[in-house]
Design an enzyme around this catalytic site. Sequence first.
Site, PDB file in Angstrom:
ATOM      1  N   ARG A 251      -1.586  -5.753  -8.645  1.00  0.00           N
ATOM      2  CA  ARG A 251      -0.460  -6.622  -8.304  1.00  0.00           C
ATOM      3  C   ARG A 251      -0.194  -7.640  -9.385  1.00  0.00           C
ATOM      4  O   ARG A 251       0.917  -7.883  -9.781  1.00  0.00           O
ATOM      5  CB  ARG A 251      -0.749  -7.370  -6.990  1.00  0.00           C
ATOM      6  CG  ARG A 251      -0.595  -6.520  -5.790  1.00  0.00           C
ATOM      7  CD  ARG A 251      -1.283  -7.123  -4.608  1.00  0.00           C
ATOM      8  NE  ARG A 251      -2.719  -7.004  -4.738  1.00  0.00           N
ATOM      9  CZ  ARG A 251      -3.541  -7.027  -3.720  1.00  0.00           C
ATOM     10  NH1 ARG A 251      -3.084  -7.218  -2.512  1.00  0.00           N
ATOM     11  NH2 ARG A 251      -4.829  -6.890  -3.903  1.00  0.00           N
TER      12      ARG A 251
ATOM     13  N   HIS B 204       0.836  -1.212   0.000  1.00  0.00           N
ATOM     14  CA  HIS B 204       0.000   0.000   0.000  1.00  0.00           C
ATOM     15  C   HIS B 204       0.872   1.264   0.000  1.00  0.00           C
ATOM     16  O   HIS B 204       0.614   2.218  -0.725  1.00  0.00           O
ATOM     17  CB  HIS B 204      -0.877   0.054   1.260  1.00  0.00           C
ATOM     18  CG  HIS B 204      -1.932  -1.005   1.363  1.00  0.00           C
ATOM     19  ND1 HIS B 204      -1.987  -1.886   2.422  1.00  0.00           N
ATOM     20  CD2 HIS B 204      -2.983  -1.323   0.566  1.00  0.00           C
ATOM     21  CE1 HIS B 204      -3.021  -2.690   2.273  1.00  0.00           C
ATOM     22  NE2 HIS B 204      -3.652  -2.378   1.151  1.00  0.00           N
TER      23      HIS B 204
ATOM     24  N   LYS C 228     -17.656  -6.948   6.238  1.00  0.00           N
ATOM     25  CA  LYS C 228     -16.385  -7.567   6.644  1.00  0.00           C
ATOM     26  C   LYS C 228     -16.155  -7.343   8.123  1.00  0.00           C
ATOM     27  O   LYS C 228     -16.506  -6.299   8.650  1.00  0.00           O
ATOM     28  CB  LYS C 228     -15.226  -6.921   5.878  1.00  0.00           C
ATOM     29  CG  LYS C 228     -15.044  -7.425   4.470  1.00  0.00           C
ATOM     30  CD  LYS C 228     -13.683  -6.970   3.951  1.00  0.00           C
ATOM     31  CE  LYS C 228     -13.540  -7.151   2.450  1.00  0.00           C
ATOM     32  NZ  LYS C 228     -12.382  -6.415   1.921  1.00  0.00           N
TER      33      LYS C 228
HETATM   34  P1  ADP Z   1      -5.781  -5.974   0.288  1.00  0.00           P
HETATM   35  O1  ADP Z   1      -6.098  -6.333  -1.136  1.00  0.00           O
HETATM   36  O2  ADP Z   1      -4.331  -6.076   0.646  1.00  0.00           O
HETATM   37  O3  ADP Z   1      -6.676  -6.578   1.324  1.00  0.00           O
HETATM   38  P2  ADP Z   1      -7.075  -3.352   0.279  1.00  0.00           P
HETATM   39  O4  ADP Z   1      -8.486  -3.731   0.124  1.00  0.00           O
HETATM   40  O5  ADP Z   1      -6.769  -2.484   1.433  1.00  0.00           O
HETATM   41  O6  ADP Z   1      -5.981  -4.461   0.389  1.00  0.00           O
HETATM   42  O7  ADP Z   1      -6.556  -2.710  -1.083  1.00  0.00           O
HETATM   43  C1  ADP Z   1      -6.623  -1.377  -1.427  1.00  0.00           C
HETATM   44  C2  ADP Z   1      -5.931  -1.169  -2.750  1.00  0.00           C
HETATM   45  O8  ADP Z   1      -4.533  -1.405  -2.563  1.00  0.00           O
HETATM   46  C3  ADP Z   1      -6.354  -2.108  -3.877  1.00  0.00           C
HETATM   47  O9  ADP Z   1      -6.323  -1.384  -5.083  1.00  0.00           O
HETATM   48  C4  ADP Z   1      -5.285  -3.174  -3.884  1.00  0.00           C
HETATM   49  O10 ADP Z   1      -5.132  -3.740  -5.157  1.00  0.00           O
HETATM   50  C5  ADP Z   1      -4.070  -2.337  -3.509  1.00  0.00           C
HETATM   51  N1  ADP Z   1      -3.020  -3.148  -2.923  1.00  0.00           N
HETATM   52  C6  ADP Z   1      -3.050  -3.906  -1.810  1.00  0.00           C
HETATM   53  N2  ADP Z   1      -1.870  -4.529  -1.596  1.00  0.00           N
HETATM   54  C7  ADP Z   1      -1.052  -4.145  -2.609  1.00  0.00           C
HETATM   55  C8  ADP Z   1       0.284  -4.458  -2.993  1.00  0.00           C
HETATM   56  N3  ADP Z   1       1.015  -5.320  -2.316  1.00  0.00           N
HETATM   57  N4  ADP Z   1       0.764  -3.874  -4.089  1.00  0.00           N
HETATM   58  C9  ADP Z   1       0.003  -3.033  -4.822  1.00  0.00           C
HETATM   59  N5  ADP Z   1      -1.259  -2.708  -4.536  1.00  0.00           N
HETATM   60  C10 ADP Z   1      -1.789  -3.253  -3.463  1.00  0.00           C
END
Ligand code: ADP
Length: 167
Positions: free
Chosen positions: A98, A25, A49
């Site tokens: 990702r 993130h 959730k």
């Molecule tokens: P997660 O998918 O880790 O549970 P979130 O719902 O908080 O996370 O994701 C928020 C945004 O951050 C989404 O667009 C998700 O694709 C992106 N994201 C989460 N982890 C990563 C990562 N390791 N690299 C790039 N983007 C990420």
Amino acid sequence: MPDTAKMLPKIAIYPGSFDPITFGHIDIVERATVLFDKVVISIAVNLDKKPLFTLDERREMIQEATVHLPNVEVVETEGLMVDFARRIGAIALIRGLRAVSDFEFEFQMALMNRKLESHLITVFLMPHDSYTYLNSTIVREVAGFGGDISQFVPPGVARRLKEKFRS
Ligand code: ADP
């Protein structure tokens, strides 16, 4: 797009659950701050959730992890992201991509949001390749089994994860 819009600060929203925030993130936020005047990280309140961390805990962890980025703000939002974007005058939604597995869901969301608000631009950013396998669910699982998560999350997050699973 009206000409006046070009003069306004360019604001982007980066929505997610951040349960908890990881280096993946943070990588995305850092890239977004290069492109936009202000990046609003929005912790999405999702009643379906059951998160591990409370909203306050997640906000605190995000604030600590982005303290080096002056143009970042952290908020909590409920409801449609397009409504929030309209309210604060955001021009873009940031999403992290990702792997191919993220694509289908993200593609659907981006097209739906474009139908709801044609001016809001979804921007996909790729993290450094060492974070492409990383997500909050895996981090929670590894921490739950007592594994070392220090290479995936900032020290403040690692400490809170340890505390959660100790109790
Ligand atoms: P997660 O998918 O880790 O549970 P979130 O719902 O908080 O996370 O994701 C928020 C945004 O951050 C989404 O667009 C998700 O694709 C992106 N994201 C989460 N982890 C990563 C990562 N390791 N690299 C790039 N983007 C990420």
